[in-house]
Design a protein around this motif. Structure first.
Motif, PDB file in Angstrom:
ATOM      1  N   TYR A  27       0.837  -1.198   0.000  1.00  0.00           N
ATOM      2  CA  TYR A  27       0.000   0.000   0.000  1.00  0.00           C
ATOM      3  C   TYR A  27       0.880   1.260   0.000  1.00  0.00           C
ATOM      4  O   TYR A  27       0.660   2.190  -0.772  1.00  0.00           O
ATOM      5  CB  TYR A  27      -0.920  -0.032   1.220  1.00  0.00           C
ATOM      6  CG  TYR A  27      -1.542   1.288   1.597  1.00  0.00           C
ATOM      7  CD1 TYR A  27      -2.544   1.857   0.812  1.00  0.00           C
ATOM      8  CD2 TYR A  27      -1.148   1.962   2.745  1.00  0.00           C
ATOM      9  CE1 TYR A  27      -3.122   3.064   1.162  1.00  0.00           C
ATOM     10  CE2 TYR A  27      -1.720   3.165   3.107  1.00  0.00           C
ATOM     11  CZ  TYR A  27      -2.706   3.712   2.321  1.00  0.00           C
ATOM     12  OH  TYR A  27      -3.270   4.904   2.666  1.00  0.00           O
ATOM     13  N   LEU A  57       1.188   4.085  -2.931  1.00  0.00           N
ATOM     14  CA  LEU A  57       0.894   5.478  -2.599  1.00  0.00           C
ATOM     15  C   LEU A  57       2.004   6.406  -3.093  1.00  0.00           C
ATOM     16  O   LEU A  57       1.731   7.458  -3.674  1.00  0.00           O
ATOM     17  CB  LEU A  57       0.775   5.589  -1.073  1.00  0.00           C
ATOM     18  CG  LEU A  57      -0.263   6.548  -0.548  1.00  0.00           C
ATOM     19  CD1 LEU A  57      -1.650   6.141  -1.001  1.00  0.00           C
ATOM     20  CD2 LEU A  57      -0.208   6.592   0.973  1.00  0.00           C
ATOM     21  N   VAL A 115       1.646   9.483  -5.808  1.00  0.00           N
ATOM     22  CA  VAL A 115       1.999  10.875  -5.485  1.00  0.00           C
ATOM     23  C   VAL A 115       2.953  11.424  -6.551  1.00  0.00           C
ATOM     24  O   VAL A 115       2.783  12.549  -7.033  1.00  0.00           O
ATOM     25  CB  VAL A 115       2.616  10.975  -4.069  1.00  0.00           C
ATOM     26  CG1 VAL A 115       3.213  12.359  -3.834  1.00  0.00           C
ATOM     27  CG2 VAL A 115       1.559  10.671  -3.014  1.00  0.00           C
ATOM     28  N   SER A 119      -7.198  15.075  -9.011  1.00  0.00           N
ATOM     29  CA  SER A 119      -8.479  14.695  -8.457  1.00  0.00           C
ATOM     30  C   SER A 119      -8.773  13.208  -8.704  1.00  0.00           C
ATOM     31  O   SER A 119      -9.214  12.483  -7.801  1.00  0.00           O
ATOM     32  CB  SER A 119      -9.521  15.574  -9.139  1.00  0.00           C
ATOM     33  OG  SER A 119     -10.663  15.604  -8.428  1.00  0.00           O
ATOM     34  N   LEU A 156      -6.406  10.990  -6.723  1.00  0.00           N
ATOM     35  CA  LEU A 156      -6.792  11.017  -5.314  1.00  0.00           C
ATOM     36  C   LEU A 156      -7.931  10.023  -5.040  1.00  0.00           C
ATOM     37  O   LEU A 156      -7.946   9.361  -3.996  1.00  0.00           O
ATOM     38  CB  LEU A 156      -7.210  12.440  -4.928  1.00  0.00           C
ATOM     39  CG  LEU A 156      -7.024  12.859  -3.472  1.00  0.00           C
ATOM     40  CD1 LEU A 156      -5.613  12.587  -2.985  1.00  0.00           C
ATOM     41  CD2 LEU A 156      -7.340  14.337  -3.295  1.00  0.00           C
ATOM     42  N   ILE A 169      -6.390   6.783  -4.691  1.00  0.00           N
ATOM     43  CA  ILE A 169      -5.721   6.707  -3.376  1.00  0.00           C
ATOM     44  C   ILE A 169      -6.725   6.370  -2.280  1.00  0.00           C
ATOM     45  O   ILE A 169      -6.461   5.540  -1.405  1.00  0.00           O
ATOM     46  CB  ILE A 169      -4.974   8.028  -3.068  1.00  0.00           C
ATOM     47  CG1 ILE A 169      -3.736   8.157  -3.973  1.00  0.00           C
ATOM     48  CG2 ILE A 169      -4.585   8.112  -1.602  1.00  0.00           C
ATOM     49  CD1 ILE A 169      -2.899   9.411  -3.742  1.00  0.00           C
ATOM     50  N   TRP A 170      -7.916   6.979  -2.338  1.00  0.00           N
ATOM     51  CA  TRP A 170      -8.934   6.661  -1.325  1.00  0.00           C
ATOM     52  C   TRP A 170      -9.326   5.188  -1.401  1.00  0.00           C
ATOM     53  O   TRP A 170      -9.577   4.547  -0.379  1.00  0.00           O
ATOM     54  CB  TRP A 170     -10.189   7.521  -1.491  1.00  0.00           C
ATOM     55  CG  TRP A 170     -10.019   8.970  -1.162  1.00  0.00           C
ATOM     56  CD1 TRP A 170     -10.371  10.017  -1.961  1.00  0.00           C
ATOM     57  CD2 TRP A 170      -9.475   9.557   0.041  1.00  0.00           C
ATOM     58  NE1 TRP A 170     -10.073  11.209  -1.339  1.00  0.00           N
ATOM     59  CE2 TRP A 170      -9.524  10.963  -0.116  1.00  0.00           C
ATOM     60  CE3 TRP A 170      -8.941   9.040   1.214  1.00  0.00           C
ATOM     61  CZ2 TRP A 170      -9.075  11.852   0.860  1.00  0.00           C
ATOM     62  CZ3 TRP A 170      -8.490   9.927   2.194  1.00  0.00           C
ATOM     63  CH2 TRP A 170      -8.559  11.299   2.011  1.00  0.00           C
ATOM     64  N   ARG A 230      -6.660   3.197   0.214  1.00  0.00           N
ATOM     65  CA  ARG A 230      -6.790   3.387   1.650  1.00  0.00           C
ATOM     66  C   ARG A 230      -7.883   2.473   2.227  1.00  0.00           C
ATOM     67  O   ARG A 230      -7.701   1.851   3.275  1.00  0.00           O
ATOM     68  CB  ARG A 230      -7.131   4.860   1.907  1.00  0.00           C
ATOM     69  CG  ARG A 230      -7.426   5.228   3.328  1.00  0.00           C
ATOM     70  CD  ARG A 230      -6.167   5.332   4.116  1.00  0.00           C
ATOM     71  NE  ARG A 230      -6.361   6.103   5.331  1.00  0.00           N
ATOM     72  CZ  ARG A 230      -5.365   6.550   6.063  1.00  0.00           C
ATOM     73  NH1 ARG A 230      -4.137   6.313   5.732  1.00  0.00           N
ATOM     74  NH2 ARG A 230      -5.598   7.229   7.164  1.00  0.00           N
ATOM     75  N   SER A 231      -9.020   2.414   1.525  1.00  0.00           N
ATOM     76  CA  SER A 231     -10.106   1.535   1.974  1.00  0.00           C
ATOM     77  C   SER A 231      -9.651   0.084   1.987  1.00  0.00           C
ATOM     78  O   SER A 231      -9.968  -0.668   2.918  1.00  0.00           O
ATOM     79  CB  SER A 231     -11.324   1.664   1.050  1.00  0.00           C
ATOM     80  OG  SER A 231     -12.022   2.859   1.315  1.00  0.00           O
TER      81      SER A 231
END
Lengths: 241, 241
Positions: free
Chosen positions: B170, B174, B178, B189, B192, B195-196, B199-200
């Motif tokens: 992960y 990430l 970036v 956008s 991102l 990325i969410w 994260r989940s």
């Protein structure tokens, strides 16, 4: 020799004392967790890496408190076989302790970001929002614990309702930070750190809401999770335990 | 008239049946949650907004399952006053159900992002990583449930250990995303959103690990949370229940 009646009374007094004790342990853990949230946000905003490190060190103490409270709950379930409102108290404590521990985790994540951002040194975007949302969720944690301490379902309801405000402000802050990243791509990495902090704060609000829902369950005897705020308010207004 | 012995035996058979039932309800909920994770990731990668919407619709069913299982646990605690391993079973179920519900929430969040990204239409960065980490955490959920079904502490340990691998991958994903945002700020956008999703997925891995830790508690009687993987492995190897 003591009579059977006074023996029963003695047992029940001891039982009540045990319930009171585990509840006071939960509230003590809650007080410490609330302080962790406050310290983590302060460490970030004041660029105080010493305070951030302190938050990280205290996390282990919170983990121990979770274990101890869990053990107390299990001991009471096994020995005392609580029913009705006593059982609800043990269940709300053993659920709320999970949320408190996770709030502690989020505070630690914020402290870790604070240390990174301290090293960075630049004047950071989004700190106004961090301070503002940080204050809001710290108050949510505090009030959910007050509601637990005072068996206050109305206060718990207001905490759950307030979570909507925090979510809205979180989304607004996020949009602004994304715009800022687009305008200044060199800031992406730094701004992303602030976004993670905001995300942690928003999660803390969710956990405070979970605790508030457990208080309503404890006081009113109704499981209000996933009901939506309107139904939840009705349940708090209508049910009298 | 039935004898006292056969009456006691009858009660105990009924009790066992109730325990078996609540455990099978947890596993059924787990199966559905695992499918939600799979469907959410597939919906994202195949840009299938219909499937994403289906994931969102099913979430309510999962919330109901959580409530029902919780009610069953409380009823058993109140009426049967379980002790020892029966009590541990009820406690592990009532903790694991929280993690399953949160995994369901994360799947729903992924589905929501999938719908946004479908509308966007562009060929997206980070989907290789989403597919890969998605597979890993789905397997973690599956194996934590298998471990629960088979009372298999070793399998549970391997799930907890695997969480480290997911966290590492992960972080790598990430960092790449970036870098990509910096090279192409117009993509911020969209990236991102990916990325969410990652994260989940990482959170889903954490929840699977929590369930695995509960299996170890259930089978070995030791609370291994916060112990670290080395101590955890020792506990699994040494303790024989």
């Amino acid at each position: 020799m003591i009579s059977k009646d006074s023996h029963t009374q003695h047992i029940s007094q001891q039982f009540n004392a045990e319930l009171e004790e585990v509840r006071s342990h939960l509230l003590a853990m809650g007080g410490l967790v609330e302080k962790q949230v406050n310290d983590a946000v302060t460490a970030l905003i004041d660029a105080d890496s010493g305070l951030a490190q302190q938050v990280r060190d205290v996390d282990d103490q919170i983990n121990h408190m979770e274990r101890d409270i869990d053990e107390e709950c299990i001991r009471i379930l096994a020995r005392r076989q609580p029913a009705a409102s006593d059982l609800r108290l043990i269940i709300s404590i053993s659920k709320s302790v999970i949320d408190l521990e996770r709030i502690g985790d989020e505070a630690t994540k914020i402290a870790r970001r604070a240390i990174e951002l301290c090293e960075d040194g630049e004047s950071p975007r989004g700190y106004v929002e961090v301070r503002h949302i940080g204050d809001q969720v710290r108050r949510m944690v505090q009030e959910s614990l007050d509601a637990f301490a005072r068996f206050d379902a109305e206060l718990a309801l207001s905490v759950a309702q307030y979570d909507k405000t925090v979510d809205r402000e979180y989304k607004t802050a996020l949009r602004e930070l994304v715009t800022y990243m687009m305008e200044d791509p060199r800031s992406i990495s730094r701004v992303l750190s602030v976004i993670w902090v905001l995300r942690s704060l928003e999660r803390i609000g969710d956990h405070a809401r979970n605790i508030a829902e457990m208080v309503i369950y404890l006081v009113r005897g109704t499981d209000v999770r996933h009901l939506g705020l309107t139904r939840m308010a009705e349940e708090v207004a209508n049910t009298r335990s």
